[in-house]
Design a protein around this motif. Structure first.
Motif, PDB file in Angstrom:
ATOM      1  N   LYS A   1     116.653  50.132  16.242  1.00  0.00           N
ATOM      2  CA  LYS A   1     117.503  51.166  15.655  1.00  0.00           C
ATOM      3  C   LYS A   1     117.757  52.181  16.764  1.00  0.00           C
ATOM      4  CE  LYS A   1     117.084  54.676  12.032  1.00  0.00           C
ATOM      5  NZ  LYS A   1     116.195  55.149  10.957  1.00  0.00           N
ATOM      6  N   ALA A   2     119.011  52.564  16.950  1.00  0.00           N
ATOM      7  CA  ALA A   2     119.358  53.547  17.975  1.00  0.00           C
ATOM      8  C   ALA A   2     120.049  54.729  17.305  1.00  0.00           C
ATOM      9  CB  ALA A   2     120.275  52.926  19.019  1.00  0.00           C
ATOM     10  N   VAL A   3     119.559  55.932  17.605  1.00  0.00           N
ATOM     11  CA  VAL A   3     120.074  57.147  16.989  1.00  0.00           C
ATOM     12  C   VAL A   3     120.398  58.154  18.089  1.00  0.00           C
ATOM     13  CG1 VAL A   3     119.516  59.048  15.416  1.00  0.00           C
ATOM     14  CG2 VAL A   3     118.644  56.757  14.943  1.00  0.00           C
ATOM     15  N   ALA A   4     121.595  58.726  18.016  1.00  0.00           N
ATOM     16  CA  ALA A   4     121.977  59.758  18.975  1.00  0.00           C
ATOM     17  C   ALA A   4     121.150  61.008  18.696  1.00  0.00           C
ATOM     18  CB  ALA A   4     123.463  60.061  18.866  1.00  0.00           C
ATOM     19  N   GLU A   5     120.522  61.528  19.719  1.00  0.00           N
ATOM     20  CA  GLU A   5     119.708  62.734  19.598  1.00  0.00           C
ATOM     21  C   GLU A   5     120.528  63.996  19.815  1.00  0.00           C
ATOM     22  OE1 GLU A   5     115.831  63.130  19.283  1.00  0.00           O
ATOM     23  OE2 GLU A   5     116.780  61.628  18.001  1.00  0.00           O
ATOM     24  N   GLN A   6     121.690  63.846  20.414  1.00  0.00           N
ATOM     25  CA  GLN A   6     122.614  64.945  20.660  1.00  0.00           C
ATOM     26  C   GLN A   6     123.996  64.348  20.813  1.00  0.00           C
ATOM     27  OE1 GLN A   6     122.052  65.992  25.199  1.00  0.00           O
ATOM     28  NE2 GLN A   6     120.054  65.878  24.222  1.00  0.00           N
ATOM     29  N   ASP A   7     125.009  65.195  20.955  1.00  0.00           N
ATOM     30  CA  ASP A   7     126.354  64.662  21.160  1.00  0.00           C
ATOM     31  C   ASP A   7     126.327  63.679  22.316  1.00  0.00           C
ATOM     32  OD1 ASP A   7     127.402  66.130  19.094  1.00  0.00           O
ATOM     33  OD2 ASP A   7     128.135  67.750  20.363  1.00  0.00           O
ATOM     34  N   THR A   8     126.884  62.507  22.079  1.00  0.00           N
ATOM     35  CA  THR A   8     126.770  61.411  23.034  1.00  0.00           C
ATOM     36  C   THR A   8     128.134  60.797  23.323  1.00  0.00           C
ATOM     37  OG1 THR A   8     124.547  60.920  22.213  1.00  0.00           O
ATOM     38  CG2 THR A   8     125.668  59.165  23.384  1.00  0.00           C
ATOM     39  N   LYS A   9     128.357  60.492  24.603  1.00  0.00           N
ATOM     40  CA  LYS A   9     129.534  59.729  25.014  1.00  0.00           C
ATOM     41  C   LYS A   9     129.031  58.471  25.694  1.00  0.00           C
ATOM     42  CE  LYS A   9     132.622  63.629  25.794  1.00  0.00           C
ATOM     43  NZ  LYS A   9     133.432  64.360  26.772  1.00  0.00           N
ATOM     44  N   LEU A  10     129.638  57.340  25.317  1.00  0.00           N
ATOM     45  CA  LEU A  10     129.235  56.098  25.959  1.00  0.00           C
ATOM     46  C   LEU A  10     130.418  55.160  26.067  1.00  0.00           C
ATOM     47  CD1 LEU A  10     128.860  53.785  23.505  1.00  0.00           C
ATOM     48  CD2 LEU A  10     126.823  55.121  23.117  1.00  0.00           C
ATOM     49  N   ILE A  11     130.265  54.204  26.960  1.00  0.00           N
ATOM     50  CA  ILE A  11     131.244  53.132  27.144  1.00  0.00           C
ATOM     51  C   ILE A  11     130.555  51.847  26.712  1.00  0.00           C
ATOM     52  CG2 ILE A  11     132.543  51.795  28.839  1.00  0.00           C
ATOM     53  CD1 ILE A  11     132.613  54.312  30.596  1.00  0.00           C
ATOM     54  N   MET A  12     131.263  51.043  25.919  1.00  0.00           N
ATOM     55  CA  MET A  12     130.709  49.749  25.516  1.00  0.00           C
ATOM     56  C   MET A  12     131.323  48.658  26.400  1.00  0.00           C
ATOM     57  SD  MET A  12     128.530  50.374  23.168  1.00  0.00           S
ATOM     58  CE  MET A  12     128.164  48.808  22.398  1.00  0.00           C
ATOM     59  N   VAL A  13     130.472  47.981  27.149  1.00  0.00           N
ATOM     60  CA  VAL A  13     130.915  46.890  28.021  1.00  0.00           C
ATOM     61  C   VAL A  13     130.863  45.598  27.200  1.00  0.00           C
ATOM     62  CG1 VAL A  13     130.435  45.589  30.124  1.00  0.00           C
ATOM     63  CG2 VAL A  13     130.027  48.063  30.073  1.00  0.00           C
ATOM     64  N   PRO A  14     132.007  44.927  27.036  1.00  0.00           N
ATOM     65  CA  PRO A  14     132.008  43.672  26.269  1.00  0.00           C
ATOM     66  C   PRO A  14     131.082  42.629  26.900  1.00  0.00           C
ATOM     67  CG  PRO A  14     134.250  44.409  26.717  1.00  0.00           C
ATOM     68  CD  PRO A  14     133.334  45.272  27.531  1.00  0.00           C
ATOM     69  N   VAL A  15     130.518  41.784  26.047  1.00  0.00           N
ATOM     70  CA  VAL A  15     129.577  40.751  26.500  1.00  0.00           C
ATOM     71  C   VAL A  15     130.178  39.906  27.618  1.00  0.00           C
ATOM     72  CG1 VAL A  15     128.280  38.709  25.802  1.00  0.00           C
ATOM     73  CG2 VAL A  15     128.446  40.651  24.264  1.00  0.00           C
ATOM     74  N   GLN A  16     131.443  39.528  27.495  1.00  0.00           N
ATOM     75  CA  GLN A  16     132.075  38.681  28.502  1.00  0.00           C
ATOM     76  C   GLN A  16     132.087  39.367  29.879  1.00  0.00           C
ATOM     77  OE1 GLN A  16     133.499  39.750  25.666  1.00  0.00           O
ATOM     78  NE2 GLN A  16     133.685  37.929  24.402  1.00  0.00           N
ATOM     79  N   LYS A  17     132.383  40.659  29.898  1.00  0.00           N
ATOM     80  CA  LYS A  17     132.393  41.406  31.170  1.00  0.00           C
ATOM     81  C   LYS A  17     130.988  41.541  31.725  1.00  0.00           C
ATOM     82  CE  LYS A  17     136.646  42.138  32.006  1.00  0.00           C
ATOM     83  NZ  LYS A  17     137.253  41.439  33.120  1.00  0.00           N
ATOM     84  N   MET A  18     130.045  41.768  30.837  1.00  0.00           N
ATOM     85  CA  MET A  18     128.653  41.885  31.264  1.00  0.00           C
ATOM     86  C   MET A  18     128.203  40.620  31.981  1.00  0.00           C
ATOM     87  SD  MET A  18     125.536  42.834  28.765  1.00  0.00           S
ATOM     88  CE  MET A  18     124.482  41.415  28.795  1.00  0.00           C
ATOM     89  N   GLU A  19     128.515  39.474  31.404  1.00  0.00           N
ATOM     90  CA  GLU A  19     128.136  38.192  32.013  1.00  0.00           C
ATOM     91  C   GLU A  19     128.890  37.965  33.331  1.00  0.00           C
ATOM     92  OE1 GLU A  19     128.947  35.520  28.775  1.00  0.00           O
ATOM     93  OE2 GLU A  19     127.037  35.970  27.790  1.00  0.00           O
ATOM     94  N   GLU A  20     130.175  38.275  33.342  1.00  0.00           N
ATOM     95  CA  GLU A  20     130.985  38.115  34.552  1.00  0.00           C
ATOM     96  C   GLU A  20     130.471  39.007  35.676  1.00  0.00           C
ATOM     97  OE1 GLU A  20     135.404  39.569  35.902  1.00  0.00           O
ATOM     98  OE2 GLU A  20     135.222  38.732  33.888  1.00  0.00           O
ATOM     99  N   TRP A  21     130.204  40.277  35.356  1.00  0.00           N
ATOM    100  CA  TRP A  21     129.743  41.219  36.385  1.00  0.00           C
ATOM    101  C   TRP A  21     128.358  40.857  36.901  1.00  0.00           C
ATOM    102  CZ3 TRP A  21     131.210  46.439  33.604  1.00  0.00           C
ATOM    103  CH2 TRP A  21     132.599  46.529  33.535  1.00  0.00           C
ATOM    104  N   THR A  22     127.505  40.319  36.042  1.00  0.00           N
ATOM    105  CA  THR A  22     126.167  39.931  36.479  1.00  0.00           C
ATOM    106  C   THR A  22     126.243  38.829  37.536  1.00  0.00           C
ATOM    107  OG1 THR A  22     125.226  40.560  34.344  1.00  0.00           O
ATOM    108  CG2 THR A  22     123.925  39.068  35.702  1.00  0.00           C
ATOM    109  N   ALA A  23     127.162  37.894  37.351  1.00  0.00           N
ATOM    110  CA  ALA A  23     127.334  36.806  38.316  1.00  0.00           C
ATOM    111  C   ALA A  23     128.047  37.277  39.580  1.00  0.00           C
ATOM    112  CB  ALA A  23     128.116  35.657  37.675  1.00  0.00           C
TER     113      ALA A  23
END
Length: 114
Positions: free
Chosen positions: A58-80
Motif C-alpha cells: 500500500k502506498a500513501v502520499a505523505e504530502q503533496d506529491t508529483k510523480l511520473i509513471m514510466v510505462p512497463v514497456q519503457k522500463m524494460e527497454e531502458w533497462t536493456a
C-alpha cells in the motif's frame, strides 16, 4: 495512491513529495517498509511491473506529491539500453532492501529483548 491487489501498469519516479510504502495484514494493521522521497522509485512496484503481478503493498502520499509513471514497456527497454537507468534501478532495490532489513531487525530483535 496504490492499494494491495491493484495491478501496476507503470513505475513511479517521484519528482517531489514523500510516499509511505507499507504492508497490511488481514486485520488492517500496517507495517512501514520504507519512505520514497524526491528522485526515488519503488522497488516493490518495479517488481510488480516486471512480473505482471498485483501489488502486495500500500502506498500513501505523505504530502503533496508529483510523480511520473514510466510505462512497463519503457522500463524494460531502458533497462536493456541504458546503463545509467539499470544502475538507478539496482541502486533503488539495494537501498530499499536495506531499509526493509533494518525494520525487520528492529521488529524481530526488539521483541526478543522484551
Amino acid at each position: 495512491m496504490m492499494s494491495i491487489g491493484d495491478y501496476v501498469r507503470g513505475m513511479p519516479l517521484l519528482i517531489s513529495g514523500a510516499i509511505k510504502v507499507m504492508r497490511e495484514d488481514k486485520e488492517g494493521d500496517e507495517l512501514l517498509l520504507y519512505y520514497l522521497e524526491s528522485g526515488e522509485t519503488c522497488s516493490m512496484t518495479m517488481n510488480c511491473c516486471v512480473g505482471h503481478t498485483k501489488s502486495e503493498i500500500k502506498a500513501v502520499a505523505e504530502q503533496d506529491t508529483k510523480l511520473i509513471m514510466v510505462p512497463v514497456q519503457k522500463m524494460e527497454e531502458w533497462t536493456a539500453k541504458y546503463k545509467s537507468w539499470r544502475n538507478f534501478v539496482f541502486e533503488s532495490y539495494h537501498t530499499q532492501l536495506n531499509e526493509v532489513l533494518h525494520i525487520l531487525d528492529s521488529v524481530a530483535f526488539e521483541k526478543m529483548d522484551q
